[in-house]
Design a protein around this motif. Sequence first.
Motif, PDB file in Angstrom:
ATOM      1  N   LEU A   1       0.830  -1.198   0.000  1.00 47.02           N
ATOM      2  CA  LEU A   1       0.000   0.000   0.000  1.00 47.02           C
ATOM      3  C   LEU A   1       0.868   1.252   0.000  1.00 47.02           C
ATOM      4  O   LEU A   1       0.584   2.224  -0.714  1.00 47.02           O
ATOM      5  N   GLU A   2       1.951   1.233   0.778  1.00 47.98           N
ATOM      6  CA  GLU A   2       2.885   2.363   0.777  1.00 47.98           C
ATOM      7  C   GLU A   2       3.513   2.542  -0.609  1.00 47.98           C
ATOM      8  O   GLU A   2       3.633   3.665  -1.106  1.00 47.98           O
ATOM      9  N   LYS A   3       3.928   1.430  -1.210  1.00 44.08           N
ATOM     10  CA  LYS A   3       4.542   1.495  -2.533  1.00 44.08           C
ATOM     11  C   LYS A   3       3.570   2.045  -3.566  1.00 44.08           C
ATOM     12  O   LYS A   3       3.918   2.912  -4.381  1.00 44.08           O
ATOM     13  N   ALA A   4       2.328   1.549  -3.529  1.00 44.53           N
ATOM     14  CA  ALA A   4       1.319   2.034  -4.479  1.00 44.53           C
ATOM     15  C   ALA A   4       1.042   3.515  -4.263  1.00 44.53           C
ATOM     16  O   ALA A   4       0.846   4.275  -5.222  1.00 44.53           O
ATOM     17  N   SER A   5       1.056   3.963  -3.006  1.00 42.80           N
ATOM     18  CA  SER A   5       0.814   5.376  -2.704  1.00 42.80           C
ATOM     19  C   SER A   5       1.928   6.253  -3.269  1.00 42.80           C
ATOM     20  O   SER A   5       1.681   7.346  -3.784  1.00 42.80           O
TER      21      SER A   5
ATOM     22  N   HIS B   1      -2.861  -5.832 -11.304  1.00 43.42           N
ATOM     23  CA  HIS B   1      -2.342  -4.619 -10.672  1.00 43.42           C
ATOM     24  C   HIS B   1      -2.847  -4.465  -9.243  1.00 43.42           C
ATOM     25  O   HIS B   1      -2.357  -3.596  -8.511  1.00 43.42           O
ATOM     26  N   ASP B   2      -3.836  -5.270  -8.844  1.00 39.00           N
ATOM     27  CA  ASP B   2      -4.429  -5.153  -7.511  1.00 39.00           C
ATOM     28  C   ASP B   2      -3.788  -6.151  -6.555  1.00 39.00           C
ATOM     29  O   ASP B   2      -3.145  -7.113  -6.968  1.00 39.00           O
ATOM     30  N   THR B   3      -3.985  -5.908  -5.266  1.00 38.97           N
ATOM     31  CA  THR B   3      -3.433  -6.776  -4.226  1.00 38.97           C
ATOM     32  C   THR B   3      -4.545  -7.227  -3.295  1.00 38.97           C
ATOM     33  O   THR B   3      -5.328  -6.407  -2.819  1.00 38.97           O
TER      34      THR B   3
ATOM     35  N   ASP C   1      -1.775   8.725   3.482  1.00 38.88           N
ATOM     36  CA  ASP C   1      -1.038   7.860   4.399  1.00 38.88           C
ATOM     37  C   ASP C   1      -1.712   6.493   4.500  1.00 38.88           C
ATOM     38  O   ASP C   1      -2.931   6.404   4.662  1.00 38.88           O
ATOM     39  N   PRO C   2      -0.951   5.395   4.392  1.00 38.12           N
ATOM     40  CA  PRO C   2      -1.547   4.051   4.448  1.00 38.12           C
ATOM     41  C   PRO C   2      -2.373   3.796   5.706  1.00 38.12           C
ATOM     42  O   PRO C   2      -3.456   3.214   5.642  1.00 38.12           O
ATOM     43  N   ASP C   3      -1.856   4.249   6.852  1.00 38.73           N
ATOM     44  CA  ASP C   3      -2.591   4.029   8.098  1.00 38.73           C
ATOM     45  C   ASP C   3      -3.917   4.780   8.087  1.00 38.73           C
ATOM     46  O   ASP C   3      -4.945   4.274   8.561  1.00 38.73           O
TER      47      ASP C   3
END
Length: 791
Positions: free
Chosen positions: A382-386, A435-437, A499-501
């Motif tokens: 999620l951080e990488k995608a952001s 492309h999704d996780t 932010d992921p969180d």
Amino acid sequence: MEHDWRLVVLGAVICLLASAVAISLFHRARAAQGRAREIWIGLDAAVGGCGIWATHFVAMLAYDPGIEAGYNIPITLLSLVLAVAILAVGLAVATLDERWRTVAAGGAIVGAGVAAMHYTGMLGLELPARIVWSPGIVASSIAFGSLFGALALVVATRGERFGTVAAATGLLTVAIVSHHFTAMGAVTLVPDPTIVSGGLTVSPRVLSFMTAVAVFAILGLSLIASILDRRAKTELHKQKVVLDTALENMSQGLCMFDADGRIMLFNERYSEMMGRSRMPLQGRLLIDVLQDLHSIGEWDGDPEEFCNALVAEAKAGHSATRIVSRNERAIRVVDQPMKGGGWVATFEDITEWQQAQEQISHMARHDALTNLPNRTLFREQLEKASRLAKRSDQLAVLCLDLDHFKEINDTLGHPIGDALLREVARRLGECVTEHDTVARLGGDEFAIVQFCSNCEPSVVSSLASLVVERIAAPYEIGGHQLVIGVSIGISLAPEDGKDPDELLQKADLALYRAKADGRGTYRFFETGMDARAQARRLLERDLRLALEHDEFEVYYQPIRDVAGGQVVAFEALARWNHSLRGLIAPNNFIPVAEETGLIVPLGEIVLRKACADAAGWPEAVAVAVNLSPVQFKNPNLVSSVKAALQASGLSPDRLELEITESVLLQNSEATLAVLHELRGFGVRISLDDFGTGYSSLSYLRSFPFDKIKIDRSFVTDLATREDSMAIVRAVTGLGKSLGIVTTAEGVETDTQFDLLRQEGCTQAQGYLFSPPRPAADVAKMLRRAPERSVA
């Protein structure tokens, strides 16, 4: 022609023997270090000195000057001491380093020692004649001795092969013999009767004895040297055997290179690991080996550049580690520099270790049951995608929670539950793109990160709808047909945050809203959800404080007998009198109490107060207390009921415990056992909200309930809907047939009451008779008759 050639041959043999031993000891001295080297040099000097001295005097015995001769003892002994001392100096110089010039200088000093011994010994010759020397021949003799002595030691340093040792021995013998006979050729004796011998002289016969002693000394020293040499070779052989055994039994490959990159030593493991078993390696330059491999396509890169880099690193004293691949195996190579140049390379096969590390890393970042990314990897992705998302890109976080999964897991067991989770994971994988996780966060919680470049927001809704539809489809697992649903909360980036969180938190808030709206659906995050979540957290905190401060009260609603009109029981209902917010409705705090588990202490409070209050009522009036499904998970439920009855003195048959069908759903066998235990000591059991579940009739057959309560939803529409009337008629008829009391909830009008009486309903409760009131008003409710009766 003045020599006895038999003695000359003997002298040559003695010289050859002494030279052979001296060369052998010279090799031992070069191989040793420190104190050991000094001992070998001393022994070598003693053997060589005695050999030169013995050779000289045997040759002198072979010489017949034609007149009587003797030898001065002190000078003769001095010649022996000089021979040993100067040889020791020469040998020490020759072992200083490996350069041939240094070795040659040491050999020249050894030749000078031979000359010193010869001419000192000639000074000790006493006879009635004067010795006249030829300077040119003297110089030639010294030159011969030094030249051949230097050549002998230089040749000796070339190795210990037989041919090299024989050549060095011969050269040293030539150095001694050539010097002696050349020097003897420089002698001219002029008779002089006036010369008289001194007192300390020795005759040729005595000298022959002394020479024999010297020869025996040479032989003795040779024997000692031979024994020491044999021991040294034996020890070296043992060490070599140990070293070879260790090298060949190493799990690692090993190869030793000199300063030029030449292979000095290697084991079989090295040649196997690096695929070099079929090619010669010993003594070859590494660059030559790599060029051969490069020519047949088994080496990539520039061999010269690679080898130059290794040599440079070794000269700089730097160790290096690298990973190479050979025959689909990963090999770790460690190059460790050696003192004096060169390096040792160790080769370790780390294929299994790498695979184990990869497996450990995979296990640490993936769910063991479904093999989906776990919370840790999901957050990283999620951080990488952001970070990678552009302004035109859309990033959606979907938090999923399975509906009613826990009931399936509890009733059918964990193996069925695990198989269901794996099937859910498979279906989720089919719903998303590459492309999704998809991740499993734990339990029955899943999450999806949807990455969409230049797409409409409706794409997220389409994915959520697809997930809801696919998850809701029936499952065939272990012979069971299972149906579950899924609730989804969605947050979007960058609208709801980056932010992921923050995105996960807001998706979780939206998930909570989806559950509250009936489950089996999805909701996007809205700004007000955060405020509601904060309000819920505040309510939970106040609920805990209220339990500590005893802010809960018990209200009672009467239950009347339909036929006689008298009050037969009161239902105990919890009320929270908040210190700041006043009276809080049960539908606001009961769900929170059940979710947090606080319903257990709250239920015990209500039970104790209800039993204590009912103990003061007429004996014909009972009290009904609701039990939550959460309370049935408490192993102390039965003991807490008994404790409440004992503390209050209330008869067990005046206590009714009301349960819903959801209590039986979670673990029917265990729940039925608890119900039977409660029923066993006299407590009555009621089935609340009858008709709203799916298995009511089977429950009536599996447990003999004392009462069934008709849900208020049927009573409300009793006068307006035929289906409600039909359900009420069916339930009351069922109660009559089974001998079970029927109670109608939510009675608010006379019409509803009349219809219930006509259908034969046993009891009724509702606002028609009285709303829930505090315990102080129970006496008034007992005296008060129904309004229609007064009329």
